[in-house]
Design an enzyme around this catalytic site. Sequence first.
Site, mmCIF file in Angstrom:
data_model
loop_
_atom_site.group_PDB
_atom_site.id
_atom_site.type_symbol
_atom_site.label_atom_id
_atom_site.label_comp_id
_atom_site.label_asym_id
_atom_site.label_seq_id
_atom_site.Cartn_x
_atom_site.Cartn_y
_atom_site.Cartn_z
ATOM 1 N N ASN A 18 0.679 -1.021 -0.202
ATOM 2 C CA ASN A 18 -0.083 0.407 -0.187
ATOM 3 C C ASN A 18 0.776 1.135 -0.250
ATOM 4 O O ASN A 18 0.152 2.009 -0.558
ATOM 5 C CB ASN A 18 -1.377 0.195 1.380
ATOM 6 N N MET A 94 0.808 -2.844 11.968
ATOM 7 C CA MET A 94 0.101 -4.145 13.369
ATOM 8 C C MET A 94 0.811 -3.484 13.980
ATOM 9 O O MET A 94 1.654 -4.977 15.440
ATOM 10 C CB MET A 94 1.207 -5.440 12.914
ATOM 11 N N HIS A 113 -8.591 -1.020 5.987
ATOM 12 C CA HIS A 113 -8.162 -2.510 6.517
ATOM 13 C C HIS A 113 -8.988 -3.731 5.501
ATOM 14 O O HIS A 113 -9.807 -3.538 4.855
ATOM 15 C CB HIS A 113 -9.378 -2.222 7.587
ATOM 16 N N LEU A 148 -10.824 -0.251 17.147
ATOM 17 C CA LEU A 148 -9.512 -1.211 16.829
ATOM 18 C C LEU A 148 -11.044 -1.172 15.546
ATOM 19 O O LEU A 148 -11.370 -1.735 15.400
ATOM 20 C CB LEU A 148 -9.267 -2.420 17.226
HETATM 21 C C1 GRF Z 1 -3.266 -4.886 3.948
HETATM 22 O O1 GRF Z 1 -4.297 -6.075 3.727
HETATM 23 C C2 GRF Z 1 -3.827 -4.064 4.887
HETATM 24 O O2 GRF Z 1 -5.543 -4.075 4.938
HETATM 25 C C3 GRF Z 1 -3.802 -4.933 6.045
HETATM 26 O O3 GRF Z 1 -2.220 -4.883 6.172
HETATM 27 C C4 GRF Z 1 -2.281 -5.172 5.002
HETATM 28 C C5 GRF Z 1 -1.008 -4.381 4.574
HETATM 29 O O4 GRF Z 1 -0.288 -5.060 3.297
HETATM 30 N N1 GRF Z 1 -3.845 -2.945 7.591
HETATM 31 P P1 GRF Z 1 0.997 -4.067 2.643
HETATM 32 O O5 GRF Z 1 1.951 -3.933 3.614
HETATM 33 O O6 GRF Z 1 0.684 -2.386 2.109
HETATM 34 O O7 GRF Z 1 1.988 -4.536 1.546
#
Ligand code: GRF
Length: 214
Positions: A18, A94, A113, A148
């Site tokens: 992302n 996370m 999410h 959350l």
């Molecule tokens: C994605 O699925 C996002 O929705 C979630 O964590 C994942 C992150 O993926 N919150 P990336 O690190 O952006 O590849």
Amino acid sequence: MPSTRCALVVLISGSGSNLQAIIDAQKNPDFPAEISAVISNKTGVKGLERASKAGIATEIVSHRDYPNREIYDAELARVIDRYNPCLVILAGFMRILTDDFVNRYAGRMLNIHPSLLPKYKGLNTHQQAIDAGDREHGATVHFVTPDLDSGPLIIQARVAVLEDDTADALAARVLEKEHIIYPRAISQVASGHVTLANEVVSLNGEPLSGPQQL
Ligand code: GRF
């Protein structure tokens, strides 16, 4: 020429796909935001590599170095605030955040999410959608509030759940959509087209009755 774009600080813990979508989006000079820094709570993750490759400042604030969540979040905020961001972007970060941290960035922090919120908060969302027999699954961008994966919804993207889908296959199709809706939501908030007041999201001054759909 100094940038007048909205400064973003992006928080990651992993792959950063992302993050990459945002890096790609900001190459367009009309994109109203620009990443000032990427902060990871983990060393050696791919997202840090992506940031460095794009010439973006990186910081590691490892949760292992702090005795508790409150002290960690205070340090994280200190590092974030050095960049004076207009938006804080959670992109696969996370960590559960303290209320103090969330409240500090109220209305200025977004998360993505991988579910059609309010369904499936927390982890393993893809498997949960499969196990529930859902025909549709997806992803949501929302403003962050202390609960959350809650908080006012901005935009969602949907994908069909296929027969014999696996969590990994479904996750990959959802992720493709995430890469579209996250830069779009950031652009809308950074430009002021999307606003938040009293927990209600408005688009061009009109309150949304539900999240925008891709
Ligand atoms: C994605 O699925 C996002 O929705 C979630 O964590 C994942 C992150 O993926 N919150 P990336 O690190 O952006 O590849």
